[in-house]
Design a protein around this motif. Sequence first.
Motif, PDB file in Angstrom:
ATOM      1  N   GLU A   1       6.213  -7.851 -21.806  1.00 14.34           N
ATOM      2  CA  GLU A   1       6.385  -6.394 -21.802  1.00 14.34           C
ATOM      3  C   GLU A   1       5.134  -5.712 -22.353  1.00 14.34           C
ATOM      4  OE1 GLU A   1      10.007  -4.914 -23.540  1.00 14.34           O
ATOM      5  OE2 GLU A   1      11.207  -6.385 -22.464  1.00 14.34           O
ATOM      6  N   ASN A   2       4.833  -4.521 -21.832  1.00 14.70           N
ATOM      7  CA  ASN A   2       3.704  -3.655 -22.189  1.00 14.70           C
ATOM      8  C   ASN A   2       2.352  -4.205 -21.743  1.00 14.70           C
ATOM      9  OD1 ASN A   2       5.385  -1.706 -23.339  1.00 14.70           O
ATOM     10  ND2 ASN A   2       5.387  -2.804 -25.296  1.00 14.70           N
ATOM     11  N   ASP A   3       2.306  -5.249 -20.922  1.00 12.70           N
ATOM     12  CA  ASP A   3       1.043  -5.743 -20.368  1.00 12.70           C
ATOM     13  C   ASP A   3       0.574  -4.816 -19.261  1.00 12.70           C
ATOM     14  OD1 ASP A   3       0.746  -7.933 -21.940  1.00 12.70           O
ATOM     15  OD2 ASP A   3       1.415  -9.401 -20.458  1.00 12.70           O
ATOM     16  N   LYS A   4      -0.750  -4.624 -19.177  1.00 10.56           N
ATOM     17  CA  LYS A   4      -1.339  -3.886 -18.056  1.00 10.56           C
ATOM     18  C   LYS A   4      -1.580  -4.915 -16.954  1.00 10.56           C
ATOM     19  CE  LYS A   4      -2.865   0.093 -20.255  1.00 10.56           C
ATOM     20  NZ  LYS A   4      -1.890   1.113 -20.152  1.00 10.56           N
ATOM     21  N   VAL A   5      -1.130  -4.569 -15.736  1.00 11.15           N
ATOM     22  CA  VAL A   5      -1.202  -5.519 -14.633  1.00 11.15           C
ATOM     23  C   VAL A   5      -1.690  -4.841 -13.353  1.00 11.15           C
ATOM     24  CG1 VAL A   5       0.596  -7.064 -15.499  1.00 11.15           C
ATOM     25  CG2 VAL A   5       1.221  -5.136 -14.071  1.00 11.15           C
ATOM     26  N   THR A   6      -2.174  -5.673 -12.426  1.00 10.35           N
ATOM     27  CA  THR A   6      -2.438  -5.216 -11.064  1.00 10.35           C
ATOM     28  C   THR A   6      -1.433  -5.924 -10.163  1.00 10.35           C
ATOM     29  OG1 THR A   6      -4.043  -6.963 -10.655  1.00 10.35           O
ATOM     30  CG2 THR A   6      -4.896  -4.862 -11.475  1.00 10.35           C
ATOM     31  N   PHE A   7      -1.028  -5.241  -9.104  1.00 10.18           N
ATOM     32  CA  PHE A   7      -0.025  -5.821  -8.218  1.00 10.18           C
ATOM     33  C   PHE A   7      -0.127  -5.185  -6.838  1.00 10.18           C
ATOM     34  CE2 PHE A   7       1.800  -2.138 -10.233  1.00 10.18           C
ATOM     35  CZ  PHE A   7       2.534  -1.504  -9.233  1.00 10.18           C
ATOM     36  N   GLU A   8       0.560  -5.784  -5.897  1.00  8.71           N
ATOM     37  CA  GLU A   8       0.670  -5.249  -4.540  1.00  8.71           C
ATOM     38  C   GLU A   8       2.140  -5.005  -4.260  1.00  8.71           C
ATOM     39  OE1 GLU A   8      -1.354  -7.587  -1.600  1.00  8.71           O
ATOM     40  OE2 GLU A   8      -3.001  -8.028  -2.987  1.00  8.71           O
ATOM     41  N   LEU A   9       2.412  -4.058  -3.360  1.00  7.89           N
ATOM     42  CA  LEU A   9       3.797  -3.740  -3.021  1.00  7.89           C
ATOM     43  C   LEU A   9       4.190  -4.398  -1.710  1.00  7.89           C
ATOM     44  CD1 LEU A   9       4.078   0.036  -3.949  1.00  7.89           C
ATOM     45  CD2 LEU A   9       5.007  -1.916  -5.164  1.00  7.89           C
ATOM     46  N   GLU A  10       5.437  -4.850  -1.684  1.00  6.89           N
ATOM     47  CA  GLU A  10       5.982  -5.479  -0.495  1.00  6.89           C
ATOM     48  C   GLU A  10       7.426  -5.029  -0.349  1.00  6.89           C
ATOM     49  OE1 GLU A  10       6.761  -9.952  -0.131  1.00  6.89           O
ATOM     50  OE2 GLU A  10       4.679  -9.706   0.521  1.00  6.89           O
ATOM     51  N   LYS A  11       7.859  -4.785   0.884  1.00  8.38           N
ATOM     52  CA  LYS A  11       9.230  -4.305   1.107  1.00  8.38           C
ATOM     53  C   LYS A  11      10.210  -5.435   0.836  1.00  8.38           C
ATOM     54  CE  LYS A  11      11.929  -1.391   3.983  1.00  8.38           C
ATOM     55  NZ  LYS A  11      12.564  -0.670   2.934  1.00  8.38           N
ATOM     56  N   GLY A  12      11.205  -5.124  -0.010  1.00  6.02           N
ATOM     57  CA  GLY A  12      12.239  -6.097  -0.320  1.00  6.02           C
ATOM     58  C   GLY A  12      13.587  -5.621   0.177  1.00  6.02           C
ATOM     59  N   GLN A  13      14.666  -6.286  -0.260  1.00  4.93           N
ATOM     60  CA  GLN A  13      16.015  -5.925   0.182  1.00  4.93           C
ATOM     61  C   GLN A  13      16.420  -4.547  -0.313  1.00  4.93           C
ATOM     62  OE1 GLN A  13      18.416  -9.245  -1.135  1.00  4.93           O
ATOM     63  NE2 GLN A  13      18.914  -9.702   0.995  1.00  4.93           N
ATOM     64  N   ARG A  14      16.064  -4.197  -1.534  1.00  7.96           N
ATOM     65  CA  ARG A  14      16.507  -2.932  -2.130  1.00  7.96           C
ATOM     66  C   ARG A  14      15.360  -1.964  -2.398  1.00  7.96           C
ATOM     67  NH1 ARG A  14      20.912  -4.781  -6.610  1.00  7.96           N
ATOM     68  NH2 ARG A  14      22.291  -5.888  -5.195  1.00  7.96           N
ATOM     69  N   GLY A  15      14.261  -2.105  -1.692  1.00  7.01           N
ATOM     70  CA  GLY A  15      13.137  -1.204  -1.910  1.00  7.01           C
ATOM     71  C   GLY A  15      11.840  -1.981  -2.026  1.00  7.01           C
ATOM     72  N   MET A  16      10.854  -1.342  -2.638  1.00  9.28           N
ATOM     73  CA  MET A  16       9.539  -1.955  -2.760  1.00  9.28           C
ATOM     74  C   MET A  16       9.492  -2.884  -3.983  1.00  9.28           C
ATOM     75  SD  MET A  16       8.143  -0.776  -0.130  1.00  9.28           S
ATOM     76  CE  MET A  16       6.395  -1.025  -0.191  1.00  9.28           C
ATOM     77  N   ASN A  17       8.981  -4.096  -3.783  1.00 10.29           N
ATOM     78  CA  ASN A  17       8.857  -5.083  -4.851  1.00 10.29           C
ATOM     79  C   ASN A  17       7.390  -5.297  -5.190  1.00 10.29           C
ATOM     80  OD1 ASN A  17      11.604  -5.431  -4.690  1.00 10.29           O
ATOM     81  ND2 ASN A  17      11.500  -7.374  -3.604  1.00 10.29           N
ATOM     82  N   ALA A  18       7.113  -5.542  -6.464  1.00 12.48           N
ATOM     83  CA  ALA A  18       5.758  -5.859  -6.907  1.00 12.48           C
ATOM     84  C   ALA A  18       5.532  -7.360  -6.716  1.00 12.48           C
ATOM     85  CB  ALA A  18       5.563  -5.463  -8.350  1.00 12.48           C
ATOM     86  N   VAL A  19       4.466  -7.709  -5.985  1.00  8.49           N
ATOM     87  CA  VAL A  19       4.124  -9.115  -5.751  1.00  8.49           C
ATOM     88  C   VAL A  19       2.662  -9.328  -6.102  1.00  8.49           C
ATOM     89  CG1 VAL A  19       5.871  -9.532  -3.976  1.00  8.49           C
ATOM     90  CG2 VAL A  19       3.640  -8.649  -3.306  1.00  8.49           C
ATOM     91  N   ARG A  20       2.252 -10.602  -6.217  1.00 12.74           N
ATOM     92  CA  ARG A  20       0.885 -10.969  -6.607  1.00 12.74           C
ATOM     93  C   ARG A  20       0.465 -10.227  -7.876  1.00 12.74           C
ATOM     94  NH1 ARG A  20       1.412 -11.492  -1.310  1.00 12.74           N
ATOM     95  NH2 ARG A  20       0.915  -9.421  -0.542  1.00 12.74           N
ATOM     96  N   VAL A  21       1.334 -10.350  -8.897  1.00 13.36           N
ATOM     97  CA  VAL A  21       1.125  -9.638 -10.164  1.00 13.36           C
ATOM     98  C   VAL A  21       0.140 -10.443 -11.027  1.00 13.36           C
ATOM     99  CG1 VAL A  21       2.264  -8.746 -12.230  1.00 13.36           C
ATOM    100  CG2 VAL A  21       3.462  -8.714 -10.041  1.00 13.36           C
ATOM    101  N   LYS A  22      -0.931  -9.768 -11.484  1.00 10.76           N
ATOM    102  CA  LYS A  22      -1.943 -10.393 -12.349  1.00 10.76           C
ATOM    103  C   LYS A  22      -2.164  -9.530 -13.567  1.00 10.76           C
ATOM    104  CE  LYS A  22      -4.707 -12.133  -8.515  1.00 10.76           C
ATOM    105  NZ  LYS A  22      -6.034 -12.025  -7.885  1.00 10.76           N
ATOM    106  N   LYS A  23      -2.472 -10.155 -14.694  1.00  8.74           N
ATOM    107  CA  LYS A  23      -2.836  -9.436 -15.917  1.00  8.74           C
ATOM    108  C   LYS A  23      -4.223  -8.843 -15.753  1.00  8.74           C
ATOM    109  CE  LYS A  23      -0.795 -11.189 -20.103  1.00  8.74           C
ATOM    110  NZ  LYS A  23      -0.946 -12.083 -21.223  1.00  8.74           N
ATOM    111  N   VAL A  24      -4.428  -7.665 -16.341  1.00  8.90           N
ATOM    112  CA  VAL A  24      -5.765  -7.032 -16.298  1.00  8.90           C
ATOM    113  C   VAL A  24      -6.568  -7.510 -17.481  1.00  8.90           C
ATOM    114  CG1 VAL A  24      -7.029  -4.865 -16.341  1.00  8.90           C
ATOM    115  CG2 VAL A  24      -4.882  -5.046 -15.107  1.00  8.90           C
TER     116      VAL A  24
END
Length: 152
Positions: A129-152
Amino acid sequence: MAKSQQTFSKSEKEKKRLKKREDKRKKMEARKLEKEENGSEGIPMAYVDHNGNLTDTPPDPAMKVKVKAKNIVLGVPTKEESDEDPFDPIRTGKVSFYDSSKGFGFIIDTETNEKHFTHVSGIIDEIIENDKVTFELEKGQRGMNAVRVKKV
């Protein structure tokens, strides 16, 4: 002795039909009387002026805008390319909640303040929790999901 061919339901239907006809005739006479008393000619005409407003006067033909058929474009207008793409595939955010034992969490996008779900299968680096991250969005079952999550 012969039985009458006229059944009860037939006679009832005939009475209803005659009553309807009489009511219609009375309404028509009432409208004629009202027209004679008021001097009205029925429903007044309404016109639409060149601005799209309703008026009681006919529009001025000089104000009419002529549109040539060749100027009408059908279809989706072409998108103008800009230097900065608002839908950049790599986004930045902050982990608002993450449960490592269950393997899921939520990331808040810093630009839009939207909350996106993330699953352990889409996480590259270890996050808390409270980490700064970079991510990409991908369509999931219930909306947009964050994928390819990396720490900054």
